[in-house]
Design a protein around this motif. Structure first.
Motif, short mmCIF file in Angstrom:
data_model
loop_
_atom_site.label_atom_id
_atom_site.label_comp_id
_atom_site.label_asym_id
_atom_site.label_seq_id
_atom_site.Cartn_x
_atom_site.Cartn_y
_atom_site.Cartn_z
N GLU A 1 14.74 22.83 -10.05
CA GLU A 1 15.75 23.28 -9.08
C GLU A 1 15.42 22.78 -7.68
O GLU A 1 16.31 22.39 -6.93
CB GLU A 1 15.87 24.79 -9.12
CG GLU A 1 16.56 25.29 -10.37
CD GLU A 1 16.57 26.82 -10.50
OE1 GLU A 1 15.74 27.49 -9.82
OE2 GLU A 1 17.37 27.32 -11.29
N VAL A 2 14.12 22.76 -7.33
CA VAL A 2 13.71 22.24 -6.02
C VAL A 2 14.04 20.75 -5.93
O VAL A 2 14.59 20.27 -4.94
CB VAL A 2 12.20 22.49 -5.78
CG1 VAL A 2 11.68 21.69 -4.59
CG2 VAL A 2 11.93 23.97 -5.59
N LEU A 3 13.73 20.00 -7.01
CA LEU A 3 14.02 18.57 -7.03
C LEU A 3 15.52 18.30 -6.94
O LEU A 3 15.96 17.39 -6.24
CB LEU A 3 13.45 17.92 -8.29
CG LEU A 3 11.93 17.82 -8.36
CD1 LEU A 3 11.49 17.30 -9.72
CD2 LEU A 3 11.40 16.91 -7.26
N LEU A 4 16.32 19.11 -7.65
CA LEU A 4 17.77 18.94 -7.60
C LEU A 4 18.30 19.22 -6.20
O LEU A 4 19.18 18.51 -5.70
CB LEU A 4 18.45 19.83 -8.63
CG LEU A 4 18.28 19.41 -10.09
CD1 LEU A 4 18.85 20.47 -11.02
CD2 LEU A 4 18.93 18.07 -10.36
N ALA A 5 17.77 20.26 -5.55
CA ALA A 5 18.20 20.59 -4.18
C ALA A 5 17.84 19.46 -3.22
O ALA A 5 18.65 19.08 -2.36
CB ALA A 5 17.57 21.91 -3.73
N GLU A 6 16.63 18.90 -3.38
CA GLU A 6 16.22 17.77 -2.54
C GLU A 6 17.13 16.56 -2.78
O GLU A 6 17.52 15.88 -1.84
CB GLU A 6 14.77 17.39 -2.82
CG GLU A 6 13.76 18.39 -2.30
CD GLU A 6 12.33 18.06 -2.73
OE1 GLU A 6 12.11 17.02 -3.39
OE2 GLU A 6 11.44 18.87 -2.41
N SER A 7 17.47 16.32 -4.02
CA SER A 7 18.35 15.21 -4.36
C SER A 7 19.73 15.38 -3.74
O SER A 7 20.31 14.44 -3.20
CB SER A 7 18.47 15.09 -5.88
OG SER A 7 19.42 14.12 -6.23
N GLN A 8 20.24 16.61 -3.78
CA GLN A 8 21.55 16.88 -3.18
C GLN A 8 21.50 16.68 -1.67
O GLN A 8 22.44 16.16 -1.08
CB GLN A 8 22.02 18.29 -3.53
CG GLN A 8 22.40 18.45 -4.98
CD GLN A 8 22.63 19.89 -5.38
OE1 GLN A 8 22.18 20.81 -4.72
NE2 GLN A 8 23.33 20.07 -6.49
N GLN A 9 20.39 17.06 -1.05
CA GLN A 9 20.24 16.88 0.39
C GLN A 9 20.19 15.39 0.74
O GLN A 9 20.85 14.95 1.69
CB GLN A 9 18.98 17.59 0.88
CG GLN A 9 18.77 17.51 2.37
CD GLN A 9 17.51 18.23 2.82
OE1 GLN A 9 16.68 18.62 2.01
NE2 GLN A 9 17.37 18.38 4.12
N ILE A 10 19.45 14.61 -0.03
CA ILE A 10 19.36 13.17 0.21
C ILE A 10 20.73 12.51 0.02
O ILE A 10 21.14 11.66 0.80
CB ILE A 10 18.29 12.52 -0.70
CG1 ILE A 10 16.90 12.96 -0.25
CG2 ILE A 10 18.41 11.01 -0.70
CD1 ILE A 10 15.80 12.62 -1.23
N THR A 11 21.45 12.94 -1.01
CA THR A 11 22.80 12.41 -1.26
C THR A 11 23.73 12.72 -0.09
O THR A 11 24.48 11.85 0.36
CB THR A 11 23.37 12.99 -2.56
OG1 THR A 11 22.51 12.61 -3.65
CG2 THR A 11 24.77 12.48 -2.83
#
Length: 198
Positions: free
Chosen positions: A98-108
């Motif tokens: 979930e942390v990785l997905l949140a970081e990915s969404q932020q980068i996107t």
């Protein structure tokens, strides 16, 4: 490691291939690993279920893909990943994901915002005239109310550049990663490319 990445990507692909109308009844029910194994699509099974990230999908409509002999059958009736305990509580692996997905969404989101702020230039090349880059109000696939001027954008940690359009009033004065094209007037909307820039 590569096999884990490939497996995770195949699971994500499988999820993306599931039509939204397959989700069926949204009532919650906790299945144990043993109960889930009864839904593997085999002749004696109770149905065909796919469990991903704690969500169980009835994939009977996709029998040719998830049933015996199908490309994704190895995932049917099994717990994919270790994201929930037997009692349904999230594991450390899920929390990390979930942390990785949140970081990915932020980068996107940051990438999208940058694309809107500095859209890509148009470009062309021919043997007769060489190359050129130019800006329009639709270059980079971003419609806007300004045209802009072409600039080289350097990415930190990379030796390559890409052409972006920037607004005239901010034509890169405050951004050290932006550079004018050689031999091109600072306010020109179109710039010829030098041989070394092509």
């Amino acid at each position: 490691m590569l096999s884990h990445v490939l497996f995770f990507l195949s699971v994500l692909l499988a999820v993306l291939l599931i039509p939204r109308d397959w989700f069926g009844n949204k009532s919650l029910r906790l299945l144990t690993t043993r109960e889930l194994s009864l839904y593997d699509g085999e002749v004696t099974s109770k149905g065909l279920y796919l469990a991903i990230l704690g969500h169980v999908f009835d994939v009977q409509k996709g029998y040719k893909h998830y049933g015996p002999g199908g490309a994704y059958h190895l995932m049917a009736g099994r717990l994919i990943g270790r994201f929930y305990t037997e009692s349904g509580q999230p594991t450390e692996a899920l929390l990390q994901l979930e942390v990785l997905l949140a970081e990915s969404q932020q980068i996107t989101a940051q990438t999208q915002a940058q694309r809107l702020q500095t859209p890509a230039c148009n470009s062309e090349w021919s043997a007769a005239t060489g190359g050129r880059v130019w800006c329009s109000s639709k270059s980079g696939g971003v419609e806007r109310d300004w045209t802009g001027v072409p600039r080289k954008l350097f990415s930190p940690g990379s030796s390559s550049t890409r052409c972006v359009c920037v607004k005239m009033q901010s034509a890169g004065e405050e951004n050290p990663n932006l550079q004018e094209y050689e031999g091109c007037p600072p306010h020109a909307e179109s710039c010829p490319l030098e041989d070394s820039e092509e």
